[in-house]
Design a protein around this motif. Structure first.
Motif, PDB file in Angstrom:
ATOM      1  N   ASP A   1       0.824  -1.213   0.000  1.00 10.48           N
ATOM      2  CA  ASP A   1       0.000   0.000   0.000  1.00 10.48           C
ATOM      3  C   ASP A   1       0.855   1.258   0.000  1.00 10.48           C
ATOM      4  N   LYS A   2       1.814   1.251  -0.880  1.00  8.95           N
ATOM      5  CA  LYS A   2       2.714   2.410  -0.984  1.00  8.95           C
ATOM      6  C   LYS A   2       3.106   2.559  -2.458  1.00  8.95           C
TER       7      LYS A   2
ATOM      8  N   VAL B   1       4.132   7.773  -1.876  1.00  6.63           N
ATOM      9  CA  VAL B   1       2.778   7.984  -1.347  1.00  6.63           C
ATOM     10  C   VAL B   1       2.393   6.719  -0.585  1.00  6.63           C
ATOM     11  N   ASP B   2       2.210   6.864   0.719  1.00  4.04           N
ATOM     12  CA  ASP B   2       1.847   5.714   1.563  1.00  4.04           C
ATOM     13  C   ASP B   2       0.349   5.772   1.814  1.00  4.04           C
TER      14      ASP B   2
ATOM     15  N   LEU C   1       2.199   3.771  10.050  1.00  3.70           N
ATOM     16  CA  LEU C   1       3.620   4.061   9.851  1.00  3.70           C
ATOM     17  C   LEU C   1       4.308   2.805   9.308  1.00  3.70           C
ATOM     18  N   GLN C   2       4.918   2.908   8.149  1.00  6.36           N
ATOM     19  CA  GLN C   2       5.666   1.785   7.582  1.00  6.36           C
ATOM     20  C   GLN C   2       7.115   2.208   7.441  1.00  6.36           C
ATOM     21  N   ARG C   3       8.028   1.407   8.018  1.00  4.88           N
ATOM     22  CA  ARG C   3       9.429   1.788   8.001  1.00  4.88           C
ATOM     23  C   ARG C   3      10.191   0.921   6.987  1.00  4.88           C
ATOM     24  N   ALA C   4      10.714   1.612   5.935  1.00  2.00           N
ATOM     25  CA  ALA C   4      11.476   0.886   4.917  1.00  2.00           C
ATOM     26  C   ALA C   4      12.737   0.293   5.547  1.00  2.00           C
TER      27      ALA C   4
ATOM     28  N   ASP D   1      10.614  -2.720   8.757  1.00  2.00           N
ATOM     29  CA  ASP D   1       9.390  -3.495   8.996  1.00  2.00           C
ATOM     30  C   ASP D   1       9.271  -4.705   8.074  1.00  2.00           C
ATOM     31  N   ASN D   2       9.970  -4.712   6.962  1.00  2.00           N
ATOM     32  CA  ASN D   2       9.829  -5.805   6.000  1.00  2.00           C
ATOM     33  C   ASN D   2      11.054  -6.728   6.003  1.00  2.00           C
ATOM     34  N   ASN D   3      11.927  -6.620   7.011  1.00  2.00           N
ATOM     35  CA  ASN D   3      13.105  -7.496   7.038  1.00  2.00           C
ATOM     36  C   ASN D   3      13.304  -8.103   8.420  1.00  2.00           C
TER      37      ASN D   3
END
Ligand code: NDP
Length: 496
Positions: A133-134, A482-483, A488-491, A494-496
């Motif tokens: 969603d970004k 654009v999120d 809050l999503q942290r590049a 949060d995905n590692n």
């Protein structure tokens, strides 16, 4: 009474006299006639122009690019209508023969059409985000106000290479043309004005390089400097404008060579050498001033070349029968002659030319005889330094590898050409010639506007005019994320 009205500054959509009240003469190099005068402006005039540009840019950047492009399309049409008249003016003030002057105006027309197309491209990139969603993309945005400093040898083509991409990308421009070619600059501005370019988007300030040009390097309202001219001036510009953190794009000198291998079509090579060495009286940055020939073909090449050089007709470029016009001014003539004397002192063999021409009407202008040196060694100054006149240095080599070494053994790296029928050597040359432009079985001149133009080493500083590459000079990349996840999503985290 002069033949032409004074060339005034164009600031904020109006023609204005310089605040200095001073003017310089515009001299026809073919016959010494003073054609008119140009505004010898000062830093105050530049200030006014930058202010007008900044105000205009604030609105121009918001005009949709396809709308901006409509102005460029009209510029192309109007230039086409005025092609012959502008070409004649160009020949009168800088000397190149009329056929070449028409070709130069055509180059500006081509550029206007090409850059008008950018109005519907100006491509950025979209790419997947690493997070859900970004959305991620990068877009080109204008830099702001672009300062353009141009030389006299291509007074409309070079100005078109720089101003058209700058304007379509949403910048405003402040342009300082060379003092030798104000009428061509004025004609180009009239075209922009008639095409409907809003006031202030293009401003012209005539004046001396060390005064108006210099002030541009320090002016806080100018974001980019785009320059074409000598390496010495370019180096100065890079240091001054760089210290002020301006983006600087430089196109400078050349010492271009045509390599002729023993298997080449020698007649074709001679046609190309004549056109590349003596076109515009050798005053192109891409002019061939060196020929590197395999020793076994040297005698045959010179036997074909010399009578052709001696048959070139030198005179006023307005005469369609003339092949070689005057050089730009007395100082240029003196510089060329100094190099020729130096070549003789260095031990090169002067085969033809080597003198100023003063017969009959030529005495009133600045004419130099098309000149050929043979027996030139690569380390001679005439083989290393930019002479910028109708002087050709022929050097014999013993192998393809040596030819490449000699080609590359100069401080410049603009254009190189090779004549051969050997496809393997063609591809090696394409790989190993360390210039920004390489021609195979064609001379060193003749760039087309939709490909990058520029060179390596002391010729440039990594930027290119023309083609898509020009847009990199006149735009910034803006990266946009654009999120739409609502959290809050942290590049990288949060995905590692
Ligand atoms: P310059 O490089 O000095 O001039 C090019 C432009 O820069 C002109 O508009 C000039 O203004 C301007 N300028 C000069 N000094 C400054 C400065 N301090 N700050 C900002 N701008 C400045 O070249 P010239 O015309 O004097 O020619 C000299 C030699 O340069 C030639 O003999 C040739 O070897 C080489 N040259 C190479 C060109 C190429 O295409 N590679 C083109 C032109 C020249 P102005 O002249 O109006 O005062």
């Amino acid at each position: 009474m002069h033949r032409f009205e004074p060339c005034l500054n164009f600031i904020g959509g109006r023609w204005r006299e310089p605040k200095t009240g001073q003017y310089g003469d515009n001299v026809n190099p073919a016959n010494g006639e003073v054609l008119g005068v140009w505004a010898r402006s000062g830093p105050d005039d530049l200030d006014d122009a930058v202010r007008a540009a900044r105000e205009a840019q604030a609105a121009w950047r918001l005009v949709p690019a396809p709308e901006r492009a409509k102005v460029l399309r009209r510029v192309a049409d109007l230039l086409r209508d005025r092609k012959d008249e502008i070409a004649r003016t160009l020949t009168m003030e800088m000397g190149k023969v009329i056929e070449e002057a028409r070709g130069e105006v055509q180059e500006a027309i081509d550029m206007a059409e090409y850059m008008a197309g950018e109005g519907r491209r100006l491509f950025g990139q979209t790419t997947p985000s690493e997070l859900p969603d970004k959305f991620a993309m990068s877009v080109r945005v204008p830099v702001g106000v672009v300062g353009i400093i141009t030389p006299w040898n291509f007074p409309i083509a070079i100005a078109s290479w720089k101003s058209l991409p700058a304007i379509v990308a949403g910048n405003a421009v402040v342009w300082k043309p060379a003092e030798e070619t104000p009428l061509t600059a004025r004609a180009f501005v009239e075209v922009y004005q008639e095409a409907g370019l809003p006031a202030g988007v293009l401003n012209v300030v005539f004046g001396d390089g060390p005064v108006v040009g210099e002030a541009m390097l320090h002016h806080p309202g100018i974001d980019v400097i785009s320059f074409t001219g000598s390496t010495e001036t370019g180096r100065h510009i890079a240091s001054r404008a760089g210290a002020n953190l301006k983006r600087v794009s430089l196109e400078m000198g050349g010492k271009n060579a045509i390599t002729v291998l023993a298997d080449a079509d020698l007649d074709l090579a001679v046609d190309a050498i004549l056109w590349s060495a003596y076109g515009t009286s050798g005053q192109r940055c891409t002019a061939a001033s060196r020929v590197i020939v395999e020793r076994e073909a040297e005698e045959a090449l010179l036997a074909r070349l010399l009578p052709r050089v001696q048959a070139l007709r030198v005179g006023d470029g307005l005469d369609p029968a003339v092949n070689v016009g005057p050089v730009i001014h007395e100082e240029a003539l003196a510089k060329i002659d100094r190099y020729v004397r130096l070549g003789v002192d260095e031990g090169a063999r002067l085969l033809t030319g080597g003198r100023r021409l003063t017969e009959g009407p030529l005495a009133r202008g600045f004419y130099y005889a098309p000149t050929v040196f043979a027996g030139v060694r690569p380390d001679m100054r005439i083989a290393q330094e930019e002479i910028f006149g109708p002087v050709l240095c022929v050097m014999a080599v013993d192998s393809f590898e040596e030819a490449i070494r000699v080609n590359n053994g100069v401080r410049y790296g603009l254009s190189a050409s090779i004549f051969t029928r050997d496809v393997n050597r063609v591809f090696r040359a394409m790989r190993d010639l360390d210039t920004g432009i390489v021609y195979v079985n064609a001379g060193t001149t003749g760039a087309e506007i939709h490909l990058p133009f520029g060179g390596t080493k002391a010729t440039g500083n990594g930027h290119r005019d023309s083609g898509q590459a020009a847009l990199d000079v006149f735009t910034e990349w803006k990266t946009v994320y654009v999120d739409y996840s609502g959290r809050l999503q942290r590049a990288q985290i949060d995905n590692n």
